[in-house]
Design a protein around this motif. Sequence first.
Motif, PDB file in Angstrom:
ATOM      1  N   ILE A 227       0.880  -1.177   0.000  1.00 34.73           N
ATOM      2  CA  ILE A 227       0.000   0.000   0.000  1.00 34.73           C
ATOM      3  C   ILE A 227       0.913   1.220   0.000  1.00 34.73           C
ATOM      4  O   ILE A 227       1.831   1.312   0.826  1.00 34.73           O
ATOM      5  CB  ILE A 227      -0.930   0.023   1.228  1.00 34.73           C
ATOM      6  CG1 ILE A 227      -1.787  -1.256   1.265  1.00 34.73           C
ATOM      7  CG2 ILE A 227      -1.819   1.284   1.206  1.00 34.73           C
ATOM      8  CD1 ILE A 227      -2.691  -1.376   2.475  1.00 34.73           C
ATOM      9  N   ILE A 232       2.425  -4.291   3.601  1.00 32.91           N
ATOM     10  CA  ILE A 232       1.475  -4.375   4.720  1.00 32.91           C
ATOM     11  C   ILE A 232       2.198  -5.013   5.908  1.00 32.91           C
ATOM     12  O   ILE A 232       2.045  -4.584   7.050  1.00 32.91           O
ATOM     13  CB  ILE A 232       0.208  -5.182   4.319  1.00 32.91           C
ATOM     14  CG1 ILE A 232      -0.510  -4.480   3.165  1.00 32.91           C
ATOM     15  CG2 ILE A 232      -0.726  -5.374   5.526  1.00 32.91           C
ATOM     16  CD1 ILE A 232      -1.683  -5.248   2.558  1.00 32.91           C
ATOM     17  N   ASP A 266      -5.346  -1.363  -2.531  1.00 33.04           N
ATOM     18  CA  ASP A 266      -6.030  -0.722  -1.412  1.00 33.04           C
ATOM     19  C   ASP A 266      -6.749   0.566  -1.854  1.00 33.04           C
ATOM     20  O   ASP A 266      -6.315   1.238  -2.795  1.00 33.04           O
ATOM     21  CB  ASP A 266      -5.034  -0.385  -0.296  1.00 33.04           C
ATOM     22  CG  ASP A 266      -5.770  -0.028   0.990  1.00 33.04           C
ATOM     23  OD1 ASP A 266      -6.386  -0.948   1.573  1.00 33.04           O
ATOM     24  OD2 ASP A 266      -5.768   1.158   1.383  1.00 33.04           O
ATOM     25  N   GLN A 267      -7.802   0.872  -1.129  1.00 35.04           N
ATOM     26  CA  GLN A 267      -8.573   2.108  -1.392  1.00 35.04           C
ATOM     27  C   GLN A 267      -7.677   3.343  -1.423  1.00 35.04           C
ATOM     28  O   GLN A 267      -7.879   4.252  -2.222  1.00 35.04           O
ATOM     29  CB  GLN A 267      -9.606   2.311  -0.288  1.00 35.04           C
ATOM     30  CG  GLN A 267     -10.833   1.455  -0.455  1.00 35.04           C
ATOM     31  CD  GLN A 267     -11.611   1.330   0.848  1.00 35.04           C
ATOM     32  OE1 GLN A 267     -11.092   1.627   1.932  1.00 35.04           O
ATOM     33  NE2 GLN A 267     -12.841   0.884   0.760  1.00 35.04           N
ATOM     34  N   LYS A 268      -6.656   3.339  -0.556  1.00 32.15           N
ATOM     35  CA  LYS A 268      -5.767   4.518  -0.479  1.00 32.15           C
ATOM     36  C   LYS A 268      -4.988   4.709  -1.772  1.00 32.15           C
ATOM     37  O   LYS A 268      -4.468   5.782  -2.049  1.00 32.15           O
ATOM     38  CB  LYS A 268      -4.789   4.360   0.690  1.00 32.15           C
ATOM     39  CG  LYS A 268      -5.445   4.434   2.032  1.00 32.15           C
ATOM     40  CD  LYS A 268      -4.385   4.494   3.136  1.00 32.15           C
ATOM     41  CE  LYS A 268      -4.938   3.985   4.437  1.00 32.15           C
ATOM     42  NZ  LYS A 268      -4.952   2.523   4.568  1.00 32.15           N
ATOM     43  N   ASP A 269      -4.865   3.636  -2.561  1.00 30.89           N
ATOM     44  CA  ASP A 269      -4.130   3.700  -3.834  1.00 30.89           C
ATOM     45  C   ASP A 269      -5.064   3.849  -5.029  1.00 30.89           C
ATOM     46  O   ASP A 269      -4.628   3.655  -6.171  1.00 30.89           O
ATOM     47  CB  ASP A 269      -3.284   2.424  -4.025  1.00 30.89           C
ATOM     48  CG  ASP A 269      -2.037   2.410  -3.157  1.00 30.89           C
ATOM     49  OD1 ASP A 269      -1.584   3.498  -2.753  1.00 30.89           O
ATOM     50  OD2 ASP A 269      -1.523   1.312  -2.881  1.00 30.89           O
ATOM     51  N   ALA A 286     -10.153  -1.057  -6.333  1.00 32.43           N
ATOM     52  CA  ALA A 286      -9.603  -0.555  -5.072  1.00 32.43           C
ATOM     53  C   ALA A 286     -10.583  -0.880  -3.946  1.00 32.43           C
ATOM     54  O   ALA A 286     -11.756  -0.498  -4.001  1.00 32.43           O
ATOM     55  CB  ALA A 286      -9.370   0.943  -5.167  1.00 32.43           C
ATOM     56  N   GLU A 287     -10.099  -1.631  -2.956  1.00 35.19           N
ATOM     57  CA  GLU A 287     -10.940  -2.052  -1.815  1.00 35.19           C
ATOM     58  C   GLU A 287     -10.114  -1.924  -0.538  1.00 35.19           C
ATOM     59  O   GLU A 287      -8.927  -1.639  -0.599  1.00 35.19           O
ATOM     60  CB  GLU A 287     -11.364  -3.532  -1.981  1.00 35.19           C
ATOM     61  CG  GLU A 287     -12.093  -3.849  -3.278  1.00 35.19           C
ATOM     62  CD  GLU A 287     -13.500  -3.233  -3.353  1.00 35.19           C
ATOM     63  OE1 GLU A 287     -14.007  -2.757  -2.314  1.00 35.19           O
ATOM     64  OE2 GLU A 287     -14.059  -3.191  -4.453  1.00 35.19           O
ATOM     65  N   ASN A 288     -10.739  -2.216   0.600  1.00 39.54           N
ATOM     66  CA  ASN A 288      -9.943  -2.265   1.829  1.00 39.54           C
ATOM     67  C   ASN A 288      -9.224  -3.616   1.889  1.00 39.54           C
ATOM     68  O   ASN A 288      -9.862  -4.664   1.960  1.00 39.54           O
ATOM     69  CB  ASN A 288     -10.835  -2.102   3.058  1.00 39.54           C
ATOM     70  CG  ASN A 288     -10.045  -2.316   4.340  1.00 39.54           C
ATOM     71  OD1 ASN A 288      -8.858  -1.949   4.404  1.00 39.54           O
ATOM     72  ND2 ASN A 288     -10.656  -2.944   5.320  1.00 39.54           N
ATOM     73  N   ILE A 289      -7.884  -3.591   1.844  1.00 37.07           N
ATOM     74  CA  ILE A 289      -7.128  -4.858   1.882  1.00 37.07           C
ATOM     75  C   ILE A 289      -6.330  -5.001   3.175  1.00 37.07           C
ATOM     76  O   ILE A 289      -5.463  -5.857   3.289  1.00 37.07           O
ATOM     77  CB  ILE A 289      -6.217  -4.999   0.632  1.00 37.07           C
ATOM     78  CG1 ILE A 289      -5.194  -3.855   0.545  1.00 37.07           C
ATOM     79  CG2 ILE A 289      -7.046  -5.055  -0.645  1.00 37.07           C
ATOM     80  CD1 ILE A 289      -4.083  -4.095  -0.489  1.00 37.07           C
ATOM     81  N   VAL A 290      -6.624  -4.119   4.144  1.00 34.80           N
ATOM     82  CA  VAL A 290      -5.966  -4.239   5.461  1.00 34.80           C
ATOM     83  C   VAL A 290      -6.906  -4.995   6.384  1.00 34.80           C
ATOM     84  O   VAL A 290      -8.033  -4.556   6.610  1.00 34.80           O
ATOM     85  CB  VAL A 290      -5.654  -2.836   6.051  1.00 34.80           C
ATOM     86  CG1 VAL A 290      -4.947  -2.963   7.387  1.00 34.80           C
ATOM     87  CG2 VAL A 290      -4.822  -2.023   5.083  1.00 34.80           C
ATOM     88  N   ASP A 296     -12.886  -7.850   8.376  1.00 31.74           N
ATOM     89  CA  ASP A 296     -12.344  -7.149   7.202  1.00 31.74           C
ATOM     90  C   ASP A 296     -12.017  -8.149   6.099  1.00 31.74           C
ATOM     91  O   ASP A 296     -12.299  -7.911   4.919  1.00 31.74           O
ATOM     92  CB  ASP A 296     -11.051  -6.384   7.563  1.00 31.74           C
ATOM     93  CG  ASP A 296     -11.321  -5.218   8.492  1.00 31.74           C
ATOM     94  OD1 ASP A 296     -12.439  -4.687   8.475  1.00 31.74           O
ATOM     95  OD2 ASP A 296     -10.394  -4.843   9.242  1.00 31.74           O
TER      96      ASP A 296
END
Length: 307
Positions: A227, A232, A266-269, A286-290, A296
Amino acid sequence: MITFLSGGTGTPKLIQGFRRIINDNQINIIANSADDIWINGLYVSPDVDTILYLFSGLLDVSKYWGIKGDTYITSDFLNQIECKNWFSLGDKDLAIHLYRTQKIREGMKLSEITRCLCEKLDIDANILPCSDNHIETRIITEEGEDIHFQEFWVKLKGEVNIKDVYIKQIEIAEVPDKLLESLEQSDLVIIGPSNPITSIGPIIKIKEINNWMKRNKEKCIAISPIIGKKAISGPAAQLMKAKGHEVTALGVSEIYKDLISTFIIDQKDSAEIGKITQTTGIETLAENIVFKSEIDATELSKIILKH
Ligand code: FO1
């Protein structure tokens, strides 16, 4: 059926999410075996064991390796009599290594031993090491030393300037008997958010797996372990840099570009989607991958299944 290519801790965490929505008997795991190491006369297969412990409910999920509640009496005593014992093996974990080593000595293949362990531990998933041949990730340091991955990561705590990384014997590694059959039966093949060089790299470098994925890339997806410009967890950034890859989701997508049709970052990217699709031609989401919790991981699993 869903097949996961797994190594390290990222993919096992995602698998925990999937297990909340699909049955274990619908899951194949192809586990990295290039982290395997002979320690004090015992054959240890960390990435296979993490998966065995995960599916048997034994896994220590505080570190994603070893057995929960295990003790280290033998390892500590070994330390007293032999100072070189830098790789800690839990007492229960040791039983698995004793069993596997004995079976190797009797001439059994790693995949057969893994199948026996699955039966003994009441595991319904189909777990396969990526090869029955011994393959080994080696790190070459700036000083020119050639060391095992575990020496780099555990003994030297990753505090090494890396000149190169290679997988010993990968050219001659063959897949276990039933592995291609498992891939053929899969509707979806998932490269989890694990290190692309030393956790996933050895698996996708095996010729038969690589060829199968190239022929079936429509069924294959990957999740980024990077990310922004950071991993991660674990040494992915350090290792990608050493192999000349950009440490970004784009850098990961370039490693997988011939093997997958969908890539999840990731959403942040999310701003990187256009660049990745343009460079690699891979559909990118783009999704939450954390995974702060199993919930989650379950959310991402649902999104993947719906896609
Ligand atoms: N990781 C450590 O950081 N220290 C250890 O002493 C250690 C022992 C160990 C024993 C069995 C096993 O299955 C895994 C173990 N690991 C240890 C984890 C392992 O080094 C890596 O995390 C994996 O190889 C990466 O996938």
